[in-house]
Design an enzyme around this catalytic site. Structure first.
Site, mmCIF file in Angstrom:
data_model
loop_
_atom_site.group_PDB
_atom_site.id
_atom_site.type_symbol
_atom_site.label_atom_id
_atom_site.label_comp_id
_atom_site.label_asym_id
_atom_site.label_seq_id
_atom_site.Cartn_x
_atom_site.Cartn_y
_atom_site.Cartn_z
ATOM 1 N N GLY A 138 -6.610 -21.748 12.331
ATOM 2 C CA GLY A 138 -7.596 -22.125 11.248
ATOM 3 C C GLY A 138 -8.138 -20.660 10.224
ATOM 4 O O GLY A 138 -9.087 -21.947 9.012
ATOM 5 N N TYR B 38 -6.892 -18.489 7.144
ATOM 6 C CA TYR B 38 -5.476 -18.633 5.747
ATOM 7 C C TYR B 38 -4.610 -19.527 6.189
ATOM 8 O O TYR B 38 -3.348 -20.665 5.060
ATOM 9 C CB TYR B 38 -5.275 -17.626 5.063
ATOM 10 C CG TYR B 38 -6.264 -16.689 4.329
ATOM 11 C CD1 TYR B 38 -7.981 -15.836 5.164
ATOM 12 C CD2 TYR B 38 -6.558 -16.543 3.361
ATOM 13 C CE1 TYR B 38 -8.474 -15.663 4.142
ATOM 14 C CE2 TYR B 38 -7.308 -15.753 2.213
ATOM 15 C CZ TYR B 38 -8.633 -14.919 3.087
ATOM 16 O OH TYR B 38 -9.845 -14.284 1.970
ATOM 17 N N LYS C 236 5.033 -17.778 0.239
ATOM 18 C CA LYS C 236 4.181 -18.537 0.351
ATOM 19 C C LYS C 236 4.203 -19.344 -1.011
ATOM 20 O O LYS C 236 3.562 -20.718 -1.312
ATOM 21 C CB LYS C 236 2.769 -18.399 0.934
ATOM 22 C CG LYS C 236 1.989 -18.691 1.779
ATOM 23 C CD LYS C 236 1.064 -18.562 0.458
ATOM 24 C CE LYS C 236 0.016 -18.008 -0.724
ATOM 25 N NZ LYS C 236 -0.826 -17.057 0.641
ATOM 26 N N ARG D 129 -13.246 -20.585 9.201
ATOM 27 C CA ARG D 129 -14.111 -19.706 9.488
ATOM 28 C C ARG D 129 -14.794 -18.421 8.636
ATOM 29 O O ARG D 129 -13.531 -18.065 7.906
ATOM 30 C CB ARG D 129 -14.610 -18.797 11.034
ATOM 31 C CG ARG D 129 -15.715 -18.502 12.202
ATOM 32 C CD ARG D 129 -14.911 -18.664 13.657
ATOM 33 N NE ARG D 129 -13.988 -17.801 13.598
ATOM 34 C CZ ARG D 129 -14.037 -16.390 14.066
ATOM 35 N NH1 ARG D 129 -14.710 -15.664 13.275
ATOM 36 N NH2 ARG D 129 -12.963 -15.765 14.041
ATOM 37 N N GLY E 136 0.863 -0.971 0.033
ATOM 38 C CA GLY E 136 0.185 -0.142 0.083
ATOM 39 C C GLY E 136 0.225 1.221 0.245
ATOM 40 O O GLY E 136 0.537 1.917 -0.745
ATOM 41 N N HIS F 290 -13.347 -26.303 -23.372
ATOM 42 C CA HIS F 290 -13.401 -27.812 -23.593
ATOM 43 C C HIS F 290 -12.132 -28.380 -24.049
ATOM 44 O O HIS F 290 -11.245 -28.453 -24.880
ATOM 45 C CB HIS F 290 -14.367 -28.619 -24.104
ATOM 46 C CG HIS F 290 -14.719 -30.386 -24.177
ATOM 47 N ND1 HIS F 290 -15.028 -30.473 -22.700
ATOM 48 C CD2 HIS F 290 -14.681 -31.075 -24.324
ATOM 49 C CE1 HIS F 290 -15.161 -32.033 -22.734
ATOM 50 N NE2 HIS F 290 -14.694 -32.405 -23.896
ATOM 51 N N CYS G 241 3.966 -9.023 1.728
ATOM 52 C CA CYS G 241 3.714 -9.750 0.623
ATOM 53 C C CYS G 241 5.040 -10.474 -0.403
ATOM 54 O O CYS G 241 4.836 -11.516 -0.483
ATOM 55 C CB CYS G 241 2.943 -9.012 -0.446
ATOM 56 S SG CYS G 241 2.524 -9.534 -1.458
ATOM 57 N N GLU H 142 -15.084 -25.080 -17.378
ATOM 58 C CA GLU H 142 -16.348 -25.102 -17.949
ATOM 59 C C GLU H 142 -16.831 -25.446 -16.876
ATOM 60 O O GLU H 142 -18.817 -25.440 -17.509
ATOM 61 C CB GLU H 142 -16.148 -26.312 -18.945
ATOM 62 C CG GLU H 142 -15.645 -27.598 -19.177
ATOM 63 C CD GLU H 142 -15.698 -28.378 -20.648
ATOM 64 O OE1 GLU H 142 -16.982 -28.074 -21.269
ATOM 65 O OE2 GLU H 142 -14.767 -29.614 -20.501
ATOM 66 N N GLU I 2 -2.512 -22.647 4.707
ATOM 67 C CA GLU I 2 -1.348 -23.215 3.455
ATOM 68 C C GLU I 2 -0.630 -23.739 4.290
ATOM 69 O O GLU I 2 0.030 -24.397 3.223
ATOM 70 C CB GLU I 2 -1.089 -21.385 3.113
ATOM 71 C CG GLU I 2 -2.763 -21.078 2.394
ATOM 72 C CD GLU I 2 -2.054 -19.193 1.820
ATOM 73 O OE1 GLU I 2 -1.795 -19.208 2.649
ATOM 74 O OE2 GLU I 2 -3.877 -19.042 1.143
ATOM 75 N N CYS J 294 1.977 -13.624 0.676
ATOM 76 C CA CYS J 294 2.333 -13.741 -0.819
ATOM 77 C C CYS J 294 3.122 -15.007 -1.118
ATOM 78 O O CYS J 294 2.999 -15.285 -1.860
ATOM 79 C CB CYS J 294 1.378 -12.901 -1.508
ATOM 80 S SG CYS J 294 0.728 -11.284 0.033
HETATM 81 P P1 NDP Z 1 -6.787 -15.294 10.224
HETATM 82 O O1 NDP Z 1 -7.469 -14.212 10.909
HETATM 83 O O2 NDP Z 1 -7.461 -15.711 9.319
HETATM 84 O O3 NDP Z 1 -6.649 -16.846 11.473
HETATM 85 C C1 NDP Z 1 -6.546 -16.554 12.784
HETATM 86 C C2 NDP Z 1 -7.013 -17.907 13.601
HETATM 87 O O4 NDP Z 1 -6.409 -18.124 14.610
HETATM 88 C C3 NDP Z 1 -8.349 -18.691 13.509
HETATM 89 O O5 NDP Z 1 -8.575 -19.175 13.030
HETATM 90 C C4 NDP Z 1 -8.395 -17.894 15.025
HETATM 91 O O6 NDP Z 1 -9.877 -18.503 15.081
HETATM 92 C C5 NDP Z 1 -7.297 -18.605 15.533
HETATM 93 N N1 NDP Z 1 -7.197 -18.082 16.599
HETATM 94 C C6 NDP Z 1 -7.388 -16.777 16.851
HETATM 95 N N2 NDP Z 1 -6.506 -16.273 18.143
HETATM 96 C C7 NDP Z 1 -6.513 -17.798 18.497
HETATM 97 C C8 NDP Z 1 -5.484 -18.265 20.247
HETATM 98 N N3 NDP Z 1 -5.731 -17.108 21.261
HETATM 99 N N4 NDP Z 1 -5.409 -19.695 20.006
HETATM 100 C C9 NDP Z 1 -5.545 -20.322 18.807
HETATM 101 N N5 NDP Z 1 -6.525 -19.457 17.952
HETATM 102 C C10 NDP Z 1 -5.985 -18.861 17.834
HETATM 103 O O7 NDP Z 1 -5.145 -15.055 10.355
HETATM 104 P P2 NDP Z 1 -3.642 -15.645 9.625
HETATM 105 O O8 NDP Z 1 -3.155 -15.430 10.460
HETATM 106 O O9 NDP Z 1 -4.092 -16.777 9.300
HETATM 107 O O10 NDP Z 1 -4.161 -14.508 8.143
HETATM 108 C C11 NDP Z 1 -3.340 -13.493 8.376
HETATM 109 C C12 NDP Z 1 -4.749 -12.488 7.544
HETATM 110 O O11 NDP Z 1 -3.558 -12.316 6.035
HETATM 111 C C13 NDP Z 1 -5.482 -13.255 6.798
HETATM 112 O O12 NDP Z 1 -6.842 -12.817 7.382
HETATM 113 C C14 NDP Z 1 -5.829 -12.838 4.859
HETATM 114 O O13 NDP Z 1 -6.513 -11.887 5.263
HETATM 115 C C15 NDP Z 1 -4.019 -12.175 5.429
HETATM 116 N N6 NDP Z 1 -3.726 -13.487 4.251
HETATM 117 C C16 NDP Z 1 -4.545 -14.157 2.960
HETATM 118 C C17 NDP Z 1 -3.872 -15.016 2.504
HETATM 119 C C18 NDP Z 1 -4.097 -15.477 1.062
HETATM 120 O O14 NDP Z 1 -5.147 -14.563 0.524
HETATM 121 N N7 NDP Z 1 -3.776 -16.438 0.216
HETATM 122 C C19 NDP Z 1 -2.756 -15.478 2.969
HETATM 123 C C20 NDP Z 1 -2.488 -15.606 4.718
HETATM 124 C C21 NDP Z 1 -2.753 -14.439 4.851
HETATM 125 P P3 NDP Z 1 -10.832 -18.405 15.794
HETATM 126 O O15 NDP Z 1 -11.463 -18.538 13.616
HETATM 127 O O16 NDP Z 1 -11.701 -19.218 16.376
HETATM 128 O O17 NDP Z 1 -11.383 -16.678 15.450
#
Ligand code: NDP
Length: 459
Positions: A183, A185, A54, A212, A19, A443, A46, A448, A189, A51
């Protein structure tokens, strides 16, 4: 006193990530005098620890499947394929250095002055730069804070042994046993990457099912495919503690299970990277989501201090930071009023294996808005008739029953991100299912299927 006498710069940007660099370059192209400070690496998360590396690691991990798939097509490998982590890591580092250089040249050729320094904001128009050479004050008409996010690890006994997504790329030795907490991204990944590279991989997620917010069927399908590929999924549990043991770690889960692994990645989200920036003293505070509140002009509580990207509300995605930078420059330096960003139809891909591609509403979100029709298919891709792989592909369209408009498109399968970029144009344009039906397929492709889904799967 004129602005030119009062200020060193029309715009001073803090943070040379996606950005910040885009805003600096495009503002300079509009004739603004621009400076930018960065104390780490050009290109931000990134390019350096997100990105780009990764995706390179994801390519590396996909070869595992490709070697397995090749035999059915007549290819004989001389022996079992072996993987060398150091080669991947060093080649990745070389590519990132090349990209860092490109970013530097982009800034220079745009006439942006780059400061290799840490910056803090001391008042509405003043930034102080600190580096080994000392301190320097800069006066700017506008200050853009573009410092992005930083990985966050929750506190639990032994959490200091967990690494974050900044460190995982450069592990000294390859972890034969790898554990990911989270759980989102990054968790899915990296579970796919290390599983593909050959680690025995565990994914620990505190909820019922990972990813989620994504379409429920996509989440379930991804769970099944990742499990089929060998990732050990542990849901409804968390890490209770990590203890070191002979160069490895014993991880105790809250459900009592223990696992011995070589590395623990906490992929538990990212927080605004604003420590030491001094925003507090200006009265700029984070909201309850941990984001800097801004108006539609990207102005913070102090109107001459702007913010964008991962620091403000909205999806934490590179293309969003880039789009926001363009908007910000349109508003402040071109003095035009750009159409607001359409946050509802932002396509996204998750590079787990198989990939997820998605745009628009999930089936559950669409159902809350009214009557829908769901068209879906899952199949074994043609390639796997000979490869012998049992991998399946999911594709679905969520359609508004009354208007026939396609509200959401979802895919789990090979190249889902590549395919979804095209589909996103149609969804963004508000095209109907009839428009999809009238489009001739290519095809033989998997894509498709998106234009040949004839019968309603459910309402
Ligand atoms: P996210 O916010 O997507 O996920 C965080 C995860 O950690 C959730 O599953 C959350 O659980 C869990 N969590 C949070 N706090 C705790 C805790 N105290 N104990 C256990 N688990 C916990 O973050 P990421 O770090 O995966 O990625 C950050 C952001 O980066 C993403 O949201 C995305 O926008 C971006 N990104 C994009 C990518 C792409 O475009 N391909 C690739 C990588 C990152 P819960 O669901 O229960 O809250």
């Amino acid at each position: 006193m004129t602005d030119a006498e009062r200020y060193d710069y029309d715009l001073f940007v803090i943070g040379a990530g996606s950005g910040g660099v885009r805003a600096a370059r495009t503002a300079a192209a509009e004739g603004a005098k621009v400076g930018i400070a960065e104390d780490r690496y050009l290109g931000g998360t990134c390019v350096n620890v997100g990105c780009v590396p990764k995706k390179l690691y994801s390519y590396a991990a996909h070869f595992h499947d490709s070697f397995d798939d090749a035999a059915g097509f007549g290819w004989q490998l001389p022996g079992p394929a072996t993987f060398d982590w150091a080669t991947l890591r060093e080649n990745k580092t070389g590519e990132i250095k090349r990209l860092n250089g490109i970013y530097q040249r982009l800034l220079e050729s745009a006439g942006v002055t780059l400061y290799n320094a840490r910056a803090s904001v001391v008042d509405a128009h003043t930034v102080v730069l600190h580096n080994d050479a000392g301190e320097q004050q800069i006066h700017a008409k506008k200050i853009l804070v573009a410092t992005g996010g930083w990985p966050w690890i929750p506190d639990f006994p032994g959490s200091e042994y967990a690494i974050d997504s900044n460190r995982v790329f450069d592990l000294e030795t390859f972890p034969e046993r790898f554990l990911v907490l989270g759980g989102g991204y990054i968790a899915v990944e990296f579970a796919s990457i290390f599983n593909g590279l050959g680690s025995e991989t565990e994914l620990i997620y505190r909820g019922e099912l990972f990813l989620r917010g994504f379409d429920q069927e996509v989440r379930e399908f991804t769970r099944d495919e990742m499990a089929r590929k060998g990732v050990n999924l542990h849901f409804n549990t968390n890490i209770a503690q990590i203890e070191p043991s002979n160069g490895a770690y014993w991880v105790t889960l809250t459900d009592g299970k223990t696992l011995e692994v070589d590395a623990v990645l906490a992929a538990t989200g990212r927080h605004a990277n604003i420590e030491g920036l001094g925003l507090d003293t200006l009265g700029i505070r984070l909201d309850e989501q941990g984001k800097i509140p801004v108006n539609e002009r990207f102005e913070t509580a102090v109107p001459s201090v702007l913010a964008l990207g991962d620091l403000i509300a909205g999806p934490e995605l590179t293309p969003i930071a880039l789009a926001e930078a363009m908007q910000l420059v349109d508003i402040h330096f071109k003095h035009t009023t750009p159409a607001p960003l359409d946050y509802a139809t932002i396509p996204t891909a998750v590079f787990c294996h198989p990939n997820i591609g998605t745009v628009g509403l999930s089936e559950e979100q669409a159902r809350e808005r009214g009557d829908i029709r769901v068209y879906r298919t899952d199949f074994r891709a043609m390639k796997h008739t000979l490869s012998g792989s049992q991998e399946r592909t999911l594709m679905k369209l969520v359609v508004d029953d009354a208007t026939d408009v396609v509200l959401g498109a979802h895919m789990v399968g090979d190249e889902a991100g590549e395919i979804m970029q095209g589909i996103a144009i149609a969804v963004r344009a508000g095209l109907t299912k009839t428009d999809f039906d009238r489009t001739v397929g290519i095809h033989p492709t998997g894509a498709e299927e998106f234009v040949t889904l004839r019968s309603v799967s459910r309402r």
